[in-house]
Design a protein around this motif. Structure first.
Motif, PDB file in Angstrom:
ATOM      1  N   GLY A   1       4.967 -58.061  -9.182  1.00 63.96           N
ATOM      2  CA  GLY A   1       5.518 -56.834  -9.757  1.00 63.96           C
ATOM      3  C   GLY A   1       6.915 -56.502  -9.274  1.00 63.96           C
ATOM      4  N   PHE A   2       7.617 -57.491  -8.691  1.00 63.22           N
ATOM      5  CA  PHE A   2       8.859 -57.170  -7.976  1.00 63.22           C
ATOM      6  C   PHE A   2       9.933 -56.632  -8.905  1.00 63.22           C
ATOM      7  CE2 PHE A   2      12.669 -58.797  -5.513  1.00 63.22           C
ATOM      8  CZ  PHE A   2      12.642 -57.742  -4.640  1.00 63.22           C
ATOM      9  N   SER A   3      10.139 -57.265 -10.057  1.00 58.80           N
ATOM     10  CA  SER A   3      11.238 -56.810 -10.908  1.00 58.80           C
ATOM     11  C   SER A   3      10.725 -56.054 -12.122  1.00 58.80           C
ATOM     12  CB  SER A   3      12.102 -57.988 -11.332  1.00 58.80           C
ATOM     13  OG  SER A   3      11.272 -58.993 -11.840  1.00 58.80           O
ATOM     14  N   LYS A   4       9.639 -55.306 -11.909  1.00 56.95           N
ATOM     15  CA  LYS A   4       9.036 -54.501 -12.962  1.00 56.95           C
ATOM     16  C   LYS A   4       9.996 -53.393 -13.424  1.00 56.95           C
ATOM     17  CE  LYS A   4       4.680 -51.999 -13.087  1.00 56.95           C
ATOM     18  NZ  LYS A   4       3.648 -51.496 -12.192  1.00 56.95           N
TER      19      LYS A   4
ATOM     20  N   SER B   1      12.785 -53.728  -7.987  1.00 57.09           N
ATOM     21  CA  SER B   1      13.245 -54.497  -6.835  1.00 57.09           C
ATOM     22  C   SER B   1      14.441 -53.849  -6.159  1.00 57.09           C
ATOM     23  CB  SER B   1      13.610 -55.902  -7.294  1.00 57.09           C
ATOM     24  OG  SER B   1      14.533 -55.834  -8.343  1.00 57.09           O
TER      25      SER B   1
ATOM     26  N   PRO C   1      15.464 -52.033 -12.200  1.00 58.41           N
ATOM     27  CA  PRO C   1      14.197 -52.674 -11.823  1.00 58.41           C
ATOM     28  C   PRO C   1      13.700 -52.148 -10.475  1.00 58.41           C
ATOM     29  CG  PRO C   1      16.000 -54.215 -11.637  1.00 58.41           C
ATOM     30  CD  PRO C   1      16.572 -52.968 -12.210  1.00 58.41           C
TER      31      PRO C   1
ATOM     32  N   TRP D   1       6.198 -61.374  -4.817  1.00 63.42           N
ATOM     33  CA  TRP D   1       5.191 -60.505  -5.429  1.00 63.42           C
ATOM     34  C   TRP D   1       5.457 -60.411  -6.922  1.00 63.42           C
ATOM     35  CZ3 TRP D   1       5.954 -54.812  -6.200  1.00 63.42           C
ATOM     36  CH2 TRP D   1       4.794 -54.224  -6.711  1.00 63.42           C
TER      37      TRP D   1
END
Lengths: 169, 102
Positions: free
Chosen positions: A115-118, B5, B3, A113
């Motif tokens: 936006g994963f490490s937003k 994640s 982040p 996805w």
């Protein structure tokens, strides 16, 4: 690595370790006490996420009410529970595989996805998150209907719980 | 800065642990403990999406509060059922509560 990241990693390790103890320890009272550790870790996460109201509600409602209710229920149903036989089903290794596959699937789905490490944007200056939450909960253009439905649900559930656990003489 | 994640991975792991508890515990109260873990994982997700999205949209936090209310009702009714079954059948092992099993 910043200070917040170190706190996050410690909290995450505490949450996951105590959650593993909740599902694996033999003594159920200990499982409920480990659940309190997990819930407290989640409250710390809410504080890191600037959701101060939810952090307090987590401590008051989850630890103060739900975990204590669990401890009461365990003590009321304890007589032969003092750990006769195994605490896990026979096919628990299969369930462990299912759990690992669920984690793997979620991880695989999320890392594709965009936006994963937003990173989080800073709060706008003078932004009052708790006040905004309070207004959203009771304003007719916000969430007043789900809020009232939740309170009716809570009332109905508590009346139902009293009815189910009531002993007729 | 953390982040997004990290939160998502943590909550996926917590959800999987809760799922394992629900599937493999024999005691009905321990199954409810697993459900609590799963609900908390969902709440971490909701609040982190609120924080990393548009903070002026309060839907994430409001939904987390609704999840609190649902969790409290679920625990109250679930534990009342467990106590009631324990009084009648003297067991809390989920496999032995098979009145409705044909």
């Amino acid at each position: 690595m910043t200070f917040t990241q170190i706190i996050f990693l410690i909290t995450a390790a505490v949450i996951l370790g105590s959650a593993l103890m909740v599902v694996s320890t033999r003594n159920l009272v200990h499982a409920a006490l480990w659940l309190i550790v997990t819930l407290f870790g989640v409250a710390v996460l809410y504080a890191i996420l600037n959701a101060s109201f939810l952090a307090v509600v987590q401590v008051v409602v989850y630890i103060g009410a739900i975990a204590i209710l669990f401890i009461f229920a365990i003590m009321l149903t304890r007589r032969e529970m003092l750990d006769r036989g195994p605490q896990l089903n026979r096919g628990w290794w299969l369930n462990a595989i299912i759990a690992v596959l669920t984690f793997g699937g979620l991880f695989w789905m999320l890392q594709g996805w965009s936006g994963f490490s937003k990173a989080a944007a800073d709060f706008p200056s003078g932004y009052d998150a708790v006040g905004q939450l309070g207004k959203a909960l009771v304003s007719p253009t916000g969430f007043v209907l789900p809020f009232e439905v939740a309170s009716v649900l809570l009332l109905a559930a508590l009346v139902g719980a009293v009815y189910v656990a009531f002993t007729r003489k | 800065m953390i982040p997004l994640s990290w939160y998502l991975i943590l909550s996926a792991a917590l959800f999987s642990i809760g799922l394992f508890g629900v599937l493999s515990r024999r005691n009905a109260v321990a199954i409810l403990l697993g459900i609590e873990l799963m609900l908390n994982a969902v709440n971490i997700n909701l609040v982190s999406f609120w924080r990393y999205g548009d903070v002026s949209m309060m839907a994430g936090q409001v939904f987390a509060i609704i999840v609190f209310a649902v969790a409290a009702s679920e625990v109250a009714v679930g534990l009342a059922l467990v106590i009631s079954v324990y009084r009648r059948r003297n067991t809390v092992i989920a496999d032995e509560i098979d009145l409705m099993k044909w």
